[in-house]
Scaffold this motif. Structure first.
Motif, PDB file in Angstrom:
ATOM      1  N   MET A 224       0.828  -1.203   0.000  1.00 17.55           N
ATOM      2  CA  MET A 224       0.000   0.000   0.000  1.00 17.55           C
ATOM      3  C   MET A 224       0.861   1.250   0.000  1.00 17.55           C
ATOM      4  O   MET A 224       1.987   1.244   0.512  1.00 17.55           O
ATOM      5  CB  MET A 224      -0.899  -0.008   1.248  1.00 17.55           C
TER       6      MET A 224
ATOM      7  N   TYR B  16       0.361   5.234   1.153  1.00 22.75           N
ATOM      8  CA  TYR B  16      -0.463   6.234   1.807  1.00 22.75           C
ATOM      9  C   TYR B  16       0.121   7.613   1.512  1.00 22.75           C
ATOM     10  O   TYR B  16       1.335   7.786   1.404  1.00 22.75           O
ATOM     11  CB  TYR B  16      -0.499   6.007   3.330  1.00 22.75           C
TER      12      TYR B  16
ATOM     13  N   GLN C 259       0.082  11.589   2.974  1.00 25.39           N
ATOM     14  CA  GLN C 259      -0.236  12.372   4.164  1.00 25.39           C
ATOM     15  C   GLN C 259       0.075  13.834   3.908  1.00 25.39           C
ATOM     16  O   GLN C 259       1.236  14.211   3.734  1.00 25.39           O
ATOM     17  CB  GLN C 259       0.562  11.867   5.372  1.00 25.39           C
TER      18      GLN C 259
ATOM     19  N   ARG D 245      -0.304  18.187   8.585  1.00 27.27           N
ATOM     20  CA  ARG D 245      -1.277  18.320   9.686  1.00 27.27           C
ATOM     21  C   ARG D 245      -2.549  17.491   9.471  1.00 27.27           C
ATOM     22  O   ARG D 245      -3.614  17.808  10.000  1.00 27.27           O
ATOM     23  CB  ARG D 245      -1.613  19.778   9.963  1.00 27.27           C
ATOM     24  N   LYS D 246      -2.432  16.437   8.665  1.00 28.11           N
ATOM     25  CA  LYS D 246      -3.557  15.532   8.442  1.00 28.11           C
ATOM     26  C   LYS D 246      -3.111  14.101   8.708  1.00 28.11           C
ATOM     27  O   LYS D 246      -1.920  13.808   8.763  1.00 28.11           O
ATOM     28  CB  LYS D 246      -4.045  15.628   6.992  1.00 28.11           C
ATOM     29  N   GLY D 247      -4.092  13.188   8.839  1.00 26.98           N
ATOM     30  CA  GLY D 247      -3.757  11.785   8.936  1.00 26.98           C
ATOM     31  C   GLY D 247      -3.494  11.201   7.553  1.00 26.98           C
ATOM     32  O   GLY D 247      -3.939  11.742   6.544  1.00 26.98           O
ATOM     33  N   PRO D 248      -2.761  10.081   7.471  1.00 29.45           N
ATOM     34  CA  PRO D 248      -2.508   9.444   6.171  1.00 29.45           C
ATOM     35  C   PRO D 248      -3.810   8.921   5.551  1.00 29.45           C
ATOM     36  O   PRO D 248      -4.728   8.509   6.266  1.00 29.45           O
ATOM     37  CB  PRO D 248      -1.578   8.277   6.525  1.00 29.45           C
TER      38      PRO D 248
ATOM     39  N   LEU E 254      -5.155   6.305   2.214  1.00 25.04           N
ATOM     40  CA  LEU E 254      -4.721   5.325   1.223  1.00 25.04           C
ATOM     41  C   LEU E 254      -4.763   5.931  -0.175  1.00 25.04           C
ATOM     42  O   LEU E 254      -5.779   6.477  -0.608  1.00 25.04           O
ATOM     43  CB  LEU E 254      -5.616   4.092   1.282  1.00 25.04           C
TER      44      LEU E 254
ATOM     45  N   LEU F  16       3.984   7.379   2.203  1.00 22.87           N
ATOM     46  CA  LEU F  16       4.418   6.262   3.034  1.00 22.87           C
ATOM     47  C   LEU F  16       4.092   4.946   2.359  1.00 22.87           C
ATOM     48  O   LEU F  16       2.951   4.726   1.948  1.00 22.87           O
ATOM     49  CB  LEU F  16       3.706   6.293   4.391  1.00 22.87           C
TER      50      LEU F  16
ATOM     51  N   PHE G  50       4.962   0.325   8.233  1.00 25.17           N
ATOM     52  CA  PHE G  50       5.145   1.572   7.498  1.00 25.17           C
ATOM     53  C   PHE G  50       6.612   1.901   7.303  1.00 25.17           C
ATOM     54  O   PHE G  50       7.429   1.733   8.221  1.00 25.17           O
ATOM     55  CB  PHE G  50       4.485   2.738   8.241  1.00 25.17           C
ATOM     56  N   GLY G  51       6.942   2.427   6.096  1.00 26.31           N
ATOM     57  CA  GLY G  51       8.214   3.081   5.909  1.00 26.31           C
ATOM     58  C   GLY G  51       8.193   4.434   6.612  1.00 26.31           C
ATOM     59  O   GLY G  51       7.150   4.892   7.084  1.00 26.31           O
ATOM     60  N   ARG G  52       9.354   5.081   6.678  1.00 28.41           N
ATOM     61  CA  ARG G  52       9.432   6.369   7.385  1.00 28.41           C
ATOM     62  C   ARG G  52       8.721   7.484   6.636  1.00 28.41           C
ATOM     63  O   ARG G  52       8.430   8.529   7.205  1.00 28.41           O
ATOM     64  CB  ARG G  52      10.891   6.741   7.610  1.00 28.41           C
TER      65      ARG G  52
END
Lengths: 113, 113
Positions: B34, B36, B38, B41-44, B46, B88, B103-105
């Protein structure tokens, strides 16, 4: 649309305080997660839950606990906040036993002074 | 060894450029891959996902997986300023515990006009 709501976007607490971060999802998802996100370290899993009253440790559970009394609600608790817990905290949920797409909340930025 | 390695960047490109974002992973049991996105200031959220090896295209975005080399890529064609975000990668195994993602960094991308 799936909605994951984190009750507080920004919090400032003092060292030693007890901190509650609340998360609610409205899509009847089985699985819920708490991550923290720090620059250079990415997303790290703190705790997750696959059912009411069930919880599993993630990669960095030390200093945290969780509570899931209802399916839609997953709380992260810092028993005694420390400055190294200053971070962005992200709640997420996903459906089904095998999981799937994670739906994230907007995040709670916690500063511990 | 971390499960997933991702160069954090930052990456800065002009509008219209082709962007290549990459991750490597170590667990040969990963089956779902997957990406993602981001925003600040928001959530990730998909963006795309693929199953096993191969390519998947969605508009200007192409996800590519090479399981033999454990290499994941995301290509963005004709990049736009609105693509500026952190990307991500997040693989997971089939039937893995709760479908847990690793998750990757994250790679921070800026597309300038």
């Amino acid at each position: 649309d799936v909605k994951v709501t984190q009750s507080s976007r920004y919090l400032v607490k003092r060292t030693g305080e007890k901190v509650f971060l609340e998360c609610v999802q409205d899509m009847d998802h089985e699985n819920m997660f708490w991550y923290r996100q720090d620059p250079g370290l990415g997303l790290r899993l703190i705790y997750f839950s696959y059912d009411v009253k069930m919880k599993e440790k993630g990669d960095i559970p030390e200093g945290y606990s969780v509570s899931r009394e209802k399916k839609e609600r997953f709380s992260l608790i810092l028993e005694s906040a420390s400055t190294n817990q200053t971070s962005m905290y992200l709640c997420a949920s996903s459906p089904g036993r095998e999981g799937g797409e994670l739906f994230f909340g907007e995040g709670s930025r916690l500063t511990v002074l | 060894q971390k499960e997933v390695e991702q160069d954090p960047g930052p990456l800065s490109v002009p509008e219209g450029a082709i962007v290549s974002l990459n991750c490597t992973y170590s667990n040969s049991a990963f089956q779902y891959f997957m990406w993602y996105r981001q925003y600040s200031r928001k959530g990730p959220e998909l963006l795309m996902y693929t199953y096993s090896s191969g390519n998947k295209e969605d508009g200007r975005f192409t996800a590519q997986v090479d399981k033999s080399s454990k290499y994941i890529s995301l290509f963005i064609r004709d990049s736009q300023p609105s693509d500026s975000a952190t990307y991500l990668c997040a693989p997971r195994g089939r039937g893995s515990t709760l479908g847990r993602l690793y998750f990757g960094r994250g790679t921070q991308l800026t597309v300038w006009p």
